[in-house]
Scaffold this active site. Structure first.
Site, PDB file in Angstrom:
ATOM      1  N   ILE A 128      39.347  55.574  44.877  1.00 31.42           N
ATOM      2  CA  ILE A 128      40.649  55.865  45.464  1.00 31.42           C
ATOM      3  C   ILE A 128      40.729  55.313  46.890  1.00 31.42           C
ATOM      4  O   ILE A 128      39.953  55.721  47.758  1.00 31.42           O
ATOM      5  CB  ILE A 128      40.935  57.384  45.467  1.00 31.42           C
ATOM      6  CG1 ILE A 128      40.681  57.973  44.074  1.00 31.42           C
ATOM      7  CG2 ILE A 128      42.345  57.658  45.945  1.00 31.42           C
ATOM      8  CD1 ILE A 128      41.452  57.315  42.962  1.00 31.42           C
ATOM      9  N   GLU A 146      43.528  47.927  40.024  1.00 31.46           N
ATOM     10  CA  GLU A 146      44.896  48.000  39.478  1.00 31.46           C
ATOM     11  C   GLU A 146      45.040  47.214  38.176  1.00 31.46           C
ATOM     12  O   GLU A 146      46.047  46.571  37.915  1.00 31.46           O
ATOM     13  CB  GLU A 146      45.917  47.533  40.511  1.00 31.46           C
ATOM     14  CG  GLU A 146      46.018  48.500  41.670  1.00 31.46           C
ATOM     15  CD  GLU A 146      47.360  48.442  42.349  1.00 31.46           C
ATOM     16  OE1 GLU A 146      48.393  48.420  41.638  1.00 31.46           O
ATOM     17  OE2 GLU A 146      47.383  48.446  43.578  1.00 31.46           O
ATOM     18  N   GLY A 192      30.084  23.783  52.611  1.00 25.07           N
ATOM     19  CA  GLY A 192      28.643  23.666  52.370  1.00 25.07           C
ATOM     20  C   GLY A 192      27.901  24.865  52.926  1.00 25.07           C
ATOM     21  O   GLY A 192      28.348  26.008  52.797  1.00 25.07           O
TER      22      GLY A 192
END
Length: 404
Positions: free
Chosen positions: A163, A384, A360
């Site tokens: 949460i 979600e 790189g």
């Protein structure tokens, strides 16, 4: 003549400029510190509140934009600055979406302002669905809400996990089961106001990315809330449960109504991360010289950047389409909301990976921000609704078949 346009209006342009300046001057410079600290960036949230960015009025302005684009535009700019801090600032809007999607007009007017507080007394809000044994499968929630008719109170028990702002929020909006036999159709959303006994923070998670955003468990132990805290009201809930028991069609379940509204916004956050990585890699490629010339003069690098730009612009268009459809009341016939979040999330992971490759070894160290942006991007294929769940939603929508 068609009203369709890809051009932003003057109000949107001014707000985007204002938010971008905050993201550039305040959020991005603070990103590495709060990523390292893995703490809620209270000073940045306070600064956002002081200038009106973190406020009920501003979020209301964003959600009332008739095009539906403004909240996405704001989230893209903030996540361009730093996704973890952006989530710390705008994590409360998920609770706002939950209240707006499921609440009555009176509840919307009462609870949404309390999600933000005032610049002198800043508040946070949290929205919770997932549980230890119910992530993608929201129909399997074990947390329960039982009605105590004698006291007109709901008794909440269970544990929510993953949460945002969980446990530290002043206002929690939580989805719980009121009738387990009905699966997801037997669920409802509840507001747990500040200071309510029986709600506490459980484990706080140490994460790969978006570390400035607080993520934790929320534990409910005989947590009692007044009857008015049931979003939508008991009469509407009873009617919905009765229809479900009779096998009739019911309105969208509590959790899905919120996710449908928020997926384009989440997609916009991913677009912001991808754009940041593309822009950084582009400037690096122009300046970095190997074998006597800038590395962008090599097709291998130039073509990567071309693809990064193309896919990020495509992601933004999918996000804006879904946001506009939601705002104008057009139904997601083909899972357009899921398309936007799926494509934008996976693109952010890919673009940030390409940015590291262009830099790189420099891209692999914390001296350059693409390392953090890559870590931040991965969550957008998970929270979600995972990429797999988005594909499930889309495939069901386009086929009309209940694919498992």
């Amino acid at each position: 003549m068609s009203d369709f346009s890809l051009e932003l209006n003057e109000d949107q342009l001014q707000i985007v400029k204002w938010v971008h300046e905050f993201a550039e001057n305040v959020v991005r410079p603070a990103g590495p510190e709060w990523d390292e600290r893995e703490e809620t960036p209270w000073p940045i949230i306070q600064e956002a509140a002081n200038n009106g960015l973190y406020s009920f009025d501003f979020v209301a302005q964003c959600f009332s934009d008739p095009t539906g684009l403004l909240m996405c535009l704001v989230n893209e700019e903030m996540s361009w600055g730093d996704a973890g801090i952006a989530l710390a600032i705008f994590g409360s809007t998920l609770a706002v979406a939950g209240i707006f999607a499921n609440g009555t007009p009176d509840q919307i007017g009462e609870w949404i302002p309390q999600c933000f507080g005032t610049p002198d007394d800043v508040k946070l809000a949290a929205f919770g669905v997932s549980e230890p044994d119910a992530g993608s499968d929201v129909s399997s929630l074990k947390s329960r809400a039982v009605y105590d008719e004698a006291k007109d109170e709901w008794v909440l028990n269970g544990t929510k996990t993953w949460i945002t702002n969980g446990g530290i929020a002043n206002t929690h909006v939580l989805v719980l089961s009121v009738d387990p036999s009905l699966g997801s159709r037997g669920q409802a959303s509840f507001v747990v106001p500040e200071g309510t006994p029986g709600i506490s923070q459980g484990q706080k998670f140490k994460k790969m990315g978006i570390r400035a955003s607080h993520t934790a468990e929320v534990v409910l132990d005989d947590c009692r809330v007044p009857g008015r805290c049931l979003l939508g009201g008991k009469e509407k809930l009873d009617e919905r449960l009765a229809r479900a028991k009779e096998g009739k069609k019911t309105s969208t379940q509590a959790a899905m109504a919120t996710f449908e509204a928020s997926r384009p916004i989440v997609g916009a956050q991913a677009v912001g991360i991808a754009r940041a990585a593309y822009e950084y890699a582009l400037e690096y490629a122009k300046e970095r010289k190997q074998f006597g010339r800038a590395i962008i003069e090599n097709q291998a690098i130039a073509f990567k950047l071309a693809d990064m730009k193309m896919h990020t612009d495509a992601a933004r268009l999918l996000v804006h389409r879904a946001a506009n459809m939601a705002s104008t009341g057009k139904k997601f016939e083909n899972g357009e909301g899921s398309m936007s979040k799926l494509y934008a999330g996976e693109n952010a992971v890919w673009v940030t990976d390409q940015a590291i490759q262009i830099l790189g070894g420099y891209g692999y160290v914390r001296e350059n921000p693409v390392e953090q942006w890559h870590r931040d991007s991965k969550i957008y294929t998970i929270f979600e609704g995972t990429s797999e769940i988005q594909r499930l939603v889309i495939s069901r929508a386009i086929s009309g078949i209940h694919i498992n």
